[in-house]
Design a protein around this motif. Structure first.
Motif, PDB file in Angstrom:
ATOM      1  N   LYS A   1      43.439  71.077  65.168  1.00  0.00           N
ATOM      2  CA  LYS A   1      43.087  71.819  66.375  1.00  0.00           C
ATOM      3  C   LYS A   1      42.511  73.175  65.984  1.00  0.00           C
ATOM      4  O   LYS A   1      42.568  73.578  64.814  1.00  0.00           O
ATOM      5  CB  LYS A   1      44.295  71.987  67.284  1.00  0.00           C
ATOM      6  CG  LYS A   1      45.491  72.694  66.661  1.00  0.00           C
ATOM      7  CD  LYS A   1      46.676  72.667  67.625  1.00  0.00           C
ATOM      8  CE  LYS A   1      47.869  73.423  67.075  1.00  0.00           C
ATOM      9  NZ  LYS A   1      49.016  73.370  68.000  1.00  0.00           N
ATOM     10  N   MET A   2      41.971  73.886  66.944  1.00  0.00           N
ATOM     11  CA  MET A   2      41.355  75.182  66.676  1.00  0.00           C
ATOM     12  C   MET A   2      42.389  76.168  66.138  1.00  0.00           C
ATOM     13  O   MET A   2      43.565  76.121  66.498  1.00  0.00           O
ATOM     14  CB  MET A   2      40.717  75.746  67.948  1.00  0.00           C
ATOM     15  CG  MET A   2      39.474  74.999  68.402  1.00  0.00           C
ATOM     16  SD  MET A   2      38.773  75.684  69.927  1.00  0.00           S
ATOM     17  CE  MET A   2      38.231  77.304  69.319  1.00  0.00           C
ATOM     18  N   THR A   3      41.934  77.062  65.270  1.00  0.00           N
ATOM     19  CA  THR A   3      42.828  78.052  64.682  1.00  0.00           C
ATOM     20  C   THR A   3      43.115  79.184  65.667  1.00  0.00           C
ATOM     21  O   THR A   3      42.392  79.377  66.653  1.00  0.00           O
ATOM     22  CB  THR A   3      42.212  78.653  63.410  1.00  0.00           C
ATOM     23  OG1 THR A   3      40.910  79.170  63.722  1.00  0.00           O
ATOM     24  CG2 THR A   3      42.085  77.609  62.315  1.00  0.00           C
TER      25      THR A   3
ATOM     26  N   GLN B   1      40.249  81.619  66.020  1.00  0.00           N
ATOM     27  CA  GLN B   1      39.114  81.139  66.811  1.00  0.00           C
ATOM     28  C   GLN B   1      39.377  81.281  68.307  1.00  0.00           C
ATOM     29  O   GLN B   1      38.463  81.524  69.089  1.00  0.00           O
ATOM     30  CB  GLN B   1      38.820  79.677  66.468  1.00  0.00           C
ATOM     31  CG  GLN B   1      38.178  79.470  65.114  1.00  0.00           C
ATOM     32  CD  GLN B   1      36.782  80.061  65.032  1.00  0.00           C
ATOM     33  OE1 GLN B   1      35.971  79.909  65.932  1.00  0.00           O
ATOM     34  NE2 GLN B   1      36.494  80.757  63.930  1.00  0.00           N
TER      35      GLN B   1
ATOM     36  N   ASN C   1      38.036  77.466  61.238  1.00  0.00           N
ATOM     37  CA  ASN C   1      37.955  77.152  62.669  1.00  0.00           C
ATOM     38  C   ASN C   1      38.852  76.003  63.089  1.00  0.00           C
ATOM     39  O   ASN C   1      38.945  75.697  64.280  1.00  0.00           O
ATOM     40  CB  ASN C   1      36.501  76.865  63.081  1.00  0.00           C
ATOM     41  CG  ASN C   1      35.869  75.776  62.213  1.00  0.00           C
ATOM     42  OD1 ASN C   1      36.554  74.897  61.696  1.00  0.00           O
ATOM     43  ND2 ASN C   1      34.560  75.864  62.041  1.00  0.00           N
ATOM     44  N   SER C   2      39.510  75.335  62.132  1.00  0.00           N
ATOM     45  CA  SER C   2      40.442  74.263  62.507  1.00  0.00           C
ATOM     46  C   SER C   2      41.619  74.217  61.546  1.00  0.00           C
ATOM     47  O   SER C   2      41.482  74.514  60.360  1.00  0.00           O
ATOM     48  CB  SER C   2      39.735  72.906  62.539  1.00  0.00           C
ATOM     49  OG  SER C   2      39.306  72.524  61.245  1.00  0.00           O
TER      50      SER C   2
END
Length: 273
Positions: free
Chosen positions: A69-71, A74, A64-65
């Motif tokens: 930052k967010m993947t 996600q 998820n990161s």
């Protein structure tokens, strides 16, 4: 989606190594400090292949990161993330074809094969304790070091005709790549998430036994059972992390006894021991 990771905030470690190797080979061969356009293309392609592998890895790992930052998966979902990774690989393939050198194409396409084989190796686990570290190093080479090794070899082919230099460039990239991953695996236990840009102990949560776990297993044999069940029982991850940290502290004690300053970050040592 493809622009998301190409934001200029990454370390650019791989293309930097490749450009430096290109310059070294050019100076060695004809005392030229200029980097050829084709060599710069290899550095760009290396970063593109690496980034595509990150996008795909995040899908496989349900991460998820990434880089703080967010993947992609996600934000846009797994299906679009897989396609985005494929698109980056296709763009890298086009750039590779434009170089117009069959030897370079052969060398760099080996990287993609190694990445896939490395991912399959990561899904497996050796029952024999003596085979585990060799399995881990082979996986590390295919998933991490092959890209650096073959990219260094590619720019050496473009800059110097001597096969001995090509082999030296390859071995240099191989060893730097393996060392890089070994340190990264240690930092997974010793650094905070903000420093890494991704959650800590992530490999344990995925059921993976990396180098620090295998070294700790020599001191704490009870970890063998946890490795074989891929840390799937409640409390396995926490216990394994505790054992690894205890082993790291013990190793740091040996460094202090030798009056060597311990490693505190990626390649940085404390002043004063």
């Amino acid at each position: 989606m493809c622009d998301y990771y190409f934001d200029g905030k990454g370390k650019a470690f791989r293309p930097m190594i490749v450009v430096l190797m290109a310059r070294a080979c050019n100076i060695h061969h004809n005392n030229s400090r200029e980097v050829q356009a084709s060599q710069r293309s290899v550095a760009i392609i290396a970063e593109m292949i690496h980034t595509a592998s990150l996008v795909h890895d995040d899908v496989i790992d349900d991460a998820n990161s990434r880089r703080g930052k967010m993947t992609v998966n996600q934000i846009w979902g797994e299906r679009k993330a897989v396609l985005a990774g494929d698109f980056i690989l296709s763009a890298a393939s086009v750039a590779l074809a434009r170089i117009g050198n069959t030897a370079i194409i052969s060398v760099l396409t080996q990287v993609i094969e190694d990445l896939v084989r490395g991912e399959f190796l990561q899904l497996g686990c050796k029952e024999n304790e003596n085979e585990r570290f060799a399995h881990y190093l082979e996986k590390t080479f295919k998933k991490t070091a092959s890209l650096i090794a073959n990219s260094c070899k590619a720019v050496s082919i473009l800059g110097c005709p001597d096969p001995k230099v090509h082999e030296i460039a390859y071995q240099y990239g191989k060893n730097v790549g393996i060392a890089f991953q070994l340190i990264d695996d240690v930092l997974d236990f010793t650094s905070c998430a903000d420093h890494l840009g991704k959650p800590t102990a992530a490999d344990l949560k995925l059921g993976l036994a990396t180098g620090p776990v295998l070294f700790a297993c020599q001191q704490f044999p009870e970890m063998n059972a946890m490795i074989m069940r891929r840390f799937s029982k409640p409390g396995d991850v926490e216990r394994a992390r505790k054992y690894v940290l205890q082993n790291i502290i013990k190793c740091s004690g040996y460094l202090l006894a030798l009056k060597l300053p311990p490693v505190t970050g990626r390649g940085k040592r404390q002043e004063g021991g």
